[in-house]
Design an enzyme around this catalytic site. Structure first.
Site, mmCIF file in Angstrom:
data_model
loop_
_atom_site.group_PDB
_atom_site.id
_atom_site.type_symbol
_atom_site.label_atom_id
_atom_site.label_comp_id
_atom_site.label_asym_id
_atom_site.label_seq_id
_atom_site.Cartn_x
_atom_site.Cartn_y
_atom_site.Cartn_z
ATOM 1 N N LYS A 1 23.192 -45.813 -78.687
ATOM 2 C CA LYS A 1 23.636 -45.100 -77.472
ATOM 3 C C LYS A 1 23.487 -45.970 -76.226
ATOM 4 O O LYS A 1 24.407 -46.086 -75.425
ATOM 5 C CB LYS A 1 22.805 -43.818 -77.243
ATOM 6 C CG LYS A 1 22.909 -42.797 -78.346
ATOM 7 C CD LYS A 1 22.129 -41.539 -78.000
ATOM 8 C CE LYS A 1 20.628 -41.712 -77.905
ATOM 9 N NZ LYS A 1 19.925 -41.939 -79.169
ATOM 10 N N ARG B 1 19.003 -32.946 -75.336
ATOM 11 C CA ARG B 1 18.459 -33.092 -76.690
ATOM 12 C C ARG B 1 18.120 -31.762 -77.339
ATOM 13 O O ARG B 1 17.611 -31.733 -78.455
ATOM 14 C CB ARG B 1 17.188 -33.928 -76.676
ATOM 15 C CG ARG B 1 17.487 -35.347 -76.424
ATOM 16 C CD ARG B 1 16.389 -36.250 -76.880
ATOM 17 N NE ARG B 1 16.665 -37.542 -76.327
ATOM 18 C CZ ARG B 1 16.358 -38.678 -76.898
ATOM 19 N NH1 ARG B 1 15.752 -38.698 -78.040
ATOM 20 N NH2 ARG B 1 16.662 -39.817 -76.317
ATOM 21 N N ARG C 1 14.147 -53.589 -83.193
ATOM 22 C CA ARG C 1 14.561 -53.590 -81.782
ATOM 23 C C ARG C 1 13.577 -54.368 -80.895
ATOM 24 O O ARG C 1 12.366 -54.237 -81.010
ATOM 25 C CB ARG C 1 14.655 -52.136 -81.301
ATOM 26 C CG ARG C 1 14.948 -51.999 -79.832
ATOM 27 C CD ARG C 1 15.651 -50.722 -79.496
ATOM 28 N NE ARG C 1 14.944 -49.506 -79.883
ATOM 29 C CZ ARG C 1 15.505 -48.304 -79.830
ATOM 30 N NH1 ARG C 1 16.740 -48.152 -79.430
ATOM 31 N NH2 ARG C 1 14.814 -47.240 -80.193
HETATM 32 P P1 ADP Z 1 15.935 -42.984 -78.834
HETATM 33 O O1 ADP Z 1 17.005 -41.996 -78.565
HETATM 34 O O2 ADP Z 1 16.421 -44.221 -79.496
HETATM 35 O O3 ADP Z 1 14.746 -42.371 -79.510
HETATM 36 P P2 ADP Z 1 15.259 -43.037 -76.003
HETATM 37 O O4 ADP Z 1 14.886 -44.202 -75.192
HETATM 38 O O5 ADP Z 1 16.516 -42.325 -75.629
HETATM 39 O O6 ADP Z 1 15.342 -43.576 -77.489
HETATM 40 O O7 ADP Z 1 14.065 -41.969 -76.006
HETATM 41 C C1 ADP Z 1 12.739 -42.342 -76.300
HETATM 42 C C2 ADP Z 1 11.835 -41.111 -76.299
HETATM 43 O O8 ADP Z 1 11.844 -40.502 -74.980
HETATM 44 C C3 ADP Z 1 12.225 -39.970 -77.237
HETATM 45 O O9 ADP Z 1 11.739 -40.154 -78.554
HETATM 46 C C4 ADP Z 1 11.550 -38.762 -76.535
HETATM 47 O O10 ADP Z 1 10.153 -38.759 -76.769
HETATM 48 C C5 ADP Z 1 11.753 -39.077 -75.073
HETATM 49 N N1 ADP Z 1 13.011 -38.486 -74.531
HETATM 50 C C6 ADP Z 1 14.125 -39.172 -74.144
HETATM 51 N N2 ADP Z 1 15.067 -38.318 -73.688
HETATM 52 C C7 ADP Z 1 14.550 -37.065 -73.807
HETATM 53 C C8 ADP Z 1 15.035 -35.757 -73.529
HETATM 54 N N3 ADP Z 1 16.270 -35.557 -73.044
HETATM 55 N N4 ADP Z 1 14.222 -34.704 -73.764
HETATM 56 C C9 ADP Z 1 12.972 -34.881 -74.227
HETATM 57 N N5 ADP Z 1 12.449 -36.083 -74.530
HETATM 58 C C10 ADP Z 1 13.217 -37.177 -74.332
#
Ligand code: ADP
Length: 216
Positions: free
Chosen positions: A13, A88, A127
């Protein structure tokens, strides 16, 4: 046009959001990146976020909502947004709907990056993030090359949540909390499913095709 990028951890993403931003007049909102900025501040809020992220759990909807409201209310022109990793769950999808309506905007397109579990695990465990320039690489699939990346190698770090232990939880949460909201976007006929197992450029070609066809 506002776009949501959907997909499990490691589906690419962030990489594809960066490609879209480079080629279309748009702005990326990555909740993961926003949370990591808070985390680094080491405040009480930052510590709370770190505990959740390092377990692979979702951060609370209140925290996420505050971050999104703060960023949207500081933007002059709410259009051309690329949401990466948000919403999410059902609550976040509803919050996003009402926020976007408030600014007389809509979500035009949801791009869902599909990928198998074995590839997710390899991608996530390989990564590497450059803590200086923010670019993402992969030990196995996309090692940093001198011509493309000239920051010192010791800036390359593994994210604290990219571990064998955490990834299982993150995939489970994606399947249980995030995937079900896809139906909502499918009903609105704005969902596009993309095979995200191939090469970054090929996947991006498909994404560019979809966005261009929606623009005309
Ligand atoms: P990935 O989607 O590859 O796990 P991200 O950098 O998007 O990586 O997210 C890392 C972490 O941040 C997630 O595992 C979660 O703990 C938190 N996170 C990110 N976006 C959200 C969201 N919209 N709602 C709740 N937690 C989030």
């Amino acid at each position: 046009m506002n776009i949501i990028l959907f997909g499990p951890p490691g589906s690419g993403k962030g990489t594809q959001a960066d490609n879209i931003v480079k080629n279309f007049n748009s702005y990326k909102i990555s909740t993961g990146d926003l949370l990591r900025v808070e985390m680094k501040k080491n405040t009480d809020l930052g510590k709370e976020i770190k505990t959740k992220i390092d377990r692979g759990s979702l951060v609370s909807d209140d925290i996420i909502n505050n971050l999104i409201v703060k960023i949207l209310s500081n933007m002059k022109n709410i259009n051309g947004l690329i949401f990466d990793g948000y919403p999410r769950n059902w609550n976040q999808a509803k919050s996003l709907d009402s926020l976007i309506k408030k600014y007389n905007q809509k979500i035009s397109c949801v791009l869902c990056l599909n990928i198998d579990i074995e590839t997710i695990i390899k991608r996530v465990l390989g990564r590497l993030i450059c803590t200086k320039c923010g670019l993402t690489f992969n030990k196995y699939f996309n090692p940093p090359k001198k011509e493309e990346h000239n920051c010192r190698l010791n800036y390359l770090k593994v994210r604290s949540d990219d571990s064998k232990k955490t990834i299982k939880n993150r995939i489970e949460i994606y399947n249980n909390n995030t995937l079900p909201i896809l139906d909502y976007y499918e009903d609105q006929k704005i969902l596009h499913k993309i095979d995200a197992t191939g090469e970054v450029n090929k996947i991006y070609d498909e994404i560019r095709g979809i966005i261009t066809s929606l623009e005309t």
